[in-house]
Design an enzyme around this catalytic site. Structure first.
Site, PDB file in Angstrom:
ATOM      1  N   HIS A  28      48.831  22.149  12.281  1.00  0.00           N
ATOM      2  CA  HIS A  28      49.418  20.905  12.781  1.00  0.00           C
ATOM      3  C   HIS A  28      49.195  20.729  14.287  1.00  0.00           C
ATOM      4  CE1 HIS A  28      51.416  19.758   9.029  1.00  0.00           C
ATOM      5  NE2 HIS A  28      51.678  21.036   8.860  1.00  0.00           N
ATOM      6  N   ASP A  67      53.932  26.307   9.471  1.00  0.00           N
ATOM      7  CA  ASP A  67      53.746  25.769   8.115  1.00  0.00           C
ATOM      8  C   ASP A  67      52.325  25.248   7.904  1.00  0.00           C
ATOM      9  OD1 ASP A  67      54.425  23.816  10.062  1.00  0.00           O
ATOM     10  OD2 ASP A  67      54.650  22.344   8.451  1.00  0.00           O
ATOM     11  N   GLU A  68      51.911  25.265   6.657  1.00  0.00           N
ATOM     12  CA  GLU A  68      50.700  24.567   6.203  1.00  0.00           C
ATOM     13  C   GLU A  68      49.482  24.791   7.094  1.00  0.00           C
ATOM     14  OE1 GLU A  68      52.664  20.703   3.991  1.00  0.00           O
ATOM     15  OE2 GLU A  68      52.368  20.567   6.162  1.00  0.00           O
ATOM     16  N   VAL A  69      49.195  26.046   7.380  1.00  0.00           N
ATOM     17  CA  VAL A  69      48.028  26.339   8.220  1.00  0.00           C
ATOM     18  C   VAL A  69      46.749  26.051   7.421  1.00  0.00           C
ATOM     19  CG1 VAL A  69      46.852  28.092   9.588  1.00  0.00           C
ATOM     20  CG2 VAL A  69      49.356  28.138   9.356  1.00  0.00           C
TER      21      VAL A  69
END
Lengths: 581, 581
Positions: free
Chosen positions: A317, A374-376
């Site tokens: 992100h 999160d959500e790499v």
């Protein structure tokens, strides 16, 4: 052992307080403890959102509160030459609550043009008040008049940290004494909010009153971390929108604004050492903050008893960082990936630590810092191999663990901050994650249980995603953070957060998307009600009315996200039409 | 012939003013006059919404405005012992515009807790400002610094009435003098608003500046009545929501709040002579106003240059009156009809006149009064025959004419008010309607033409129904009130109103349903732009950003009513994503 400094109030025996003197930090952290004695059928507690813990005895008298003469009395220490820090918090709160107690008399100053009419109206008001009170006397009801709220605070210097004592006692005597007693100013703020919800305007008598006096309320939160995530990166949120959100949070006794500041889409956080980050990374030239803007929001939050926990999401992100600092990324990643991830190397860690050091010094003073995780987008690290300190990291999991471990140790060890991560850090980097890390859980409740059993403190956000527009307040109300947590681990659950992710909202619709669902979350976190949403609906309708009256754009409770109000039904009577038969 | 009192400002030759000295009341009423010289390509005028009438000359200098030292200078007469009434309006405006000029420095007071950091930030700010100005000098740009706005007003006592002179001149000299000159304080308010939109914050220099100096703006409205109808009866609108609406109206130079107060659904208007009307007729106990609430809203509006025109709709849309006063209706109507209509008899007229007399004395001071007359449920009068003054009225049309004629003569003749009716009064009661009645047209534009040709003054609302959620801002922008009106009758068109009927909105979604479409209406009414909506889109996007920054929940321009923002696009760049490639 600290205790509330509660004065003997004539007409009310407060000696029972000894039995509950320990509410405060111990109770705060023991989320398993259920409120002992409130009753939804109790009219008094039923009028406060979120529910208070304990009410007694609940008389049948009425206290008229004199809006012309009413003032707040601060603790004596606030009159000293160098008053403790909390006195300023009280002073601001007194100004706000004078208006919230007496909403129909909030703007005295602005009435001078109409002075003559006002004098007429006041005279007529006095006549009607006298008549109304004569009626009451005939009917044998008890009537007192109050013109002051006494605020007693034991520790006027306690900082607004996780677990600070937010308990308070609110006593209204038969003689009309109104007293808010608290260990800290933060507890006093909660007590003033409760009292403000109990002051009712009588349109016939044209006066304000508190009913069912005498009574005593003892209240304290079930969870110490009651938060809201706002996302100013997916759509920019101007400072005034953040402030109005904070103000509304204080009405529901929420106490943490989790500020998701940086994202793929935009970098709006200012840095004096690296102004180029926002200069190049912001969505547009004006859609970013100044340092002073951020300080001002943090300060405004503090005055409302709301901590600000900033999130600088990483290593994913972070696409917007590449606009000014492409060297933080692998060249191959920049060329190949739509969403980027930081290169997990010492240079990058050093750069990030420097920035975090600046921000935690200049703007964000809270003990906690959120580092995302999160959500790499692992595709960004495809083929990457990093060797540092004699070790080699080459799988995405190894590289992620290396990143999390290093940034934790810098934020925790060097910058002295408690660090919160999204649950990926627990699920995928658990092997390298120190127990001190706090885990914010979005994926499922089982992960919350696993995290606390592994020794972490944790926050629940699963079930509380406010950007899920089709989920209504009921499910959010009934989402008990500790329902599936073993008894001996419940205290590890610090609380939770409603998450207002920014993809679907901006300044135009954020408020009605959050409210009133966020109020349901707030009651779950403050009160841990034993009852379910079914018992809360009419009370939530009433709280929504309060929010509307105070300028908060809370949506109808019958819908989940953003839709037109249903029929002509308005907030207090969602049912039938108001037409003549 | 009145003229603006414009001082010679050194460095700018203002003698050209003589040529336009007559802008003011004559131009105001002559809606046919098109702006003479603005140019959408002109960067300066393009930054103000609504468009200003005339800009000259538009230099290339930059004026830094010193937010720490800036103050407003009122006319000398305001320093006298008994200042004229307008001085108070200016004083309030100065407070508001200090914050609107310098949005990143609005809350000085709240920063004391962070004083140490602030000193650091200020020092760093000064360093960067010095560097920035050195850069400018090297590049040969003109830089001045301003620390005051001079406000000159000729007539400090002019009341806020229909057609009051709202023109102003805004001059910014090469030496940095900023002067707003106006005939009245109401014009000065419009000038301050324009100036506030031209002060830009520079995030790099951390300072405020006005560009393209020197310049002189001459501005005046095309129509004297630029309004918004709000409907607090279909869904209650708390006073704070009305005030925020009024504040937002002032940003768009709108000047009339048409307050639709009573309806079938609810009676929330207070009366001291007949408190039972709201006690029994309000939708719920709390969803009504106090007299002081109403006075406070009217006063707040006045301070923002907004007139409040109350509408008491009659003889239809009155079912809620029957809760307390069934005698105002035929018994047969009460028994038979779902929606009611007043009995058109002398007793009823007397009762209504008494109420209107109270309300126009105690709360609503505007010259205008709206008496509705739309959508009368004629079935309520089936079989009714009224004989008064030797005449008999027995058809619905006769009864309606009798009602309109009588209520007009009471409101106009007895209460000395100008009366506005919905177009039914013209279409169905024309035979008995005096030419002095103002007609508000909702059905079609042909009716507007017919009404002004019949000698009435008229307001357009057709095409501007904001509750039509599928109509976007373009159609509203392109809806020219005088396009189909004969040249010699155009001055009879006073302007128009956006109508935010309350069926589909309440306090939770009213703002994004109105804005930015109401801004499109505002520009049509203030500027009468010769260009169409196609030329306004990017400017409207920018104005929407301004509204968001000021806390107004204006929806994205790409949608009409209430939907989520589209994609990650944010207000200033509605197009592409902000992601790294």
């Amino acid at each position: 052992m600290r205790r509330c400094d509660v004065q003997e109030t004539s007409g009310l025996n407060l000696s029972q307080l000894d039995a509950t003197e320990e509410f405060g930090i111990l109770l705060l952290r023991a989320a398993a403890v259920r409120p002992s004695s409130y009753d939804l059928r109790d009219q008094l507690s039923g009028r406060v959102w979120p529910l208070v813990r304990r009410v007694e005895p609940g008389g049948s008298g009425t206290l008229t509160v004199d809006h012309d003469r009413h003032s707040f009395h601060a603790p004596a220490a606030c009159a000293s030459h160098e008053p403790p820090a909390g006195c300023r918090v009280l002073q601001h709160a007194f100004r706000r609550y004078q208006a919230l107690f007496f909403p129909h008399h909030a703007d005295v100053e602005s009435l001078s043009l109409l002075q003559e009419d006002m004098i007429h109206a006041l005279n007529s008001s006095l006549r009607r008040l006298r008549k109304h009170r004569a009626d009451d006397r005939q009917q044998g009801r008890l009537i007192s008049t109050a013109s002051a709220t006494d605020v007693e605070v034991k520790d006027l210097a306690a900082p607004l940290d996780l677990g600070v004592n937010e308990s308070y006692e609110l006593a209204v005597s038969i003689q009309g004494q109104m007293t808010v007693s608290a260990q800290t100013v933060w507890g006093a703020l909660r007590g003033l909010e409760t009292l403000s919800q109990l002051v009712e305007y009588n349109f016939t008598a044209e006066s304000y009153a508190i009913h069912e006096i005498p009574f005593r309320i003892q209240d304290s939160p079930s969870f110490p971390h009651r938060g809201l995530l706002v996302d100013s990166a997916r759509h920019f949120l101007p400072p005034i929108r953040l402030k109005r959100t904070i103000e509304a949070m204080s009405f529901a006794k929420l106490n943490v604004l989790h500020w998701h500041l940086t994202e793929d889409e935009s970098f709006s956080m200012p840095s004096s050492s690296h102004p180029e980050l926002a200069e190049k990374g912001a969505w547009s030239a004006d859609e970013r903050y100044t340092i002073r803007d951020v300080q001002d929001v943090v300060e405004f939050a503090q005055l409302h008893g709301v901590r600000v926990v900033p999130e600088f999401d990483m290593p994913g992100h972070v696409s917007s960082w590449s606009k000014s600092h492409p060297e933080l990324f692998e060249q191959a990643c920049l060329e190949r990936s739509r969403r980027l991830a930081f290169k997990p190397t010492k240079d990058v860690f050093d750069f990030l630590q420097g920035l975090l050091a600046e921000w935690t010094t200049s703007t964000f003073h809270d003990q906690f810092l959120h580092l995302g995780s999160d959500e790499v987008p692992f595709e960004c690290w495809k083929g990457l191999s990093i060797s540092e300190g004699g070790k080699t990291y080459s799988t995405p999991t190894q590289l992620f663990q290396h990143f999390v471990k290093n940034m934790f140790s810098r934020a925790h060890g060097q910058l002295n901050r408690s660090v919160i991560f999204w649950d990926e850090a627990f699920v995928s980097a658990r092997a390298e994650l120190p127990a001190e890390a706090v885990i914010q859980v979005w994926r499922d409740k089982a992960t919350l249980s696993r995290a606390v059993q592994a020794g972490h403190r944790a926050l629940l956000s699963w079930g509380w995603y406010l950007d899920h527009l089709d989920e209504d307040w009921r499910g959010m109300y009934d989402n008990d953070p500790v329902a599936e947590v073993p008894e001996d681990k419940k205290e590890k659950v610090l609380g939770g957060e409603g998450c207002m992710w920014g993809e679907t909202v901006d300044g135009s619709d954020q408020a009605p998307t959050m409210w009133p669902r966020l109020a349901a979350i707030a009651e779950r976190l403050w009160s841990s009600p034993a009852s379910s949403s079914a018992a809360a609906e009419s009370r939530l309708n009433a709280f929504r009315c309060l929010l509307l009256r105070r300028g908060v754009a809370a949506a109808p409770t019958q819908v989940s996200g953003r839709r037109a109000p249903i029929g002509p039904g308005s907030c207090e009577q969602p049912g039938g039409p108001g037409l003549a038969a």
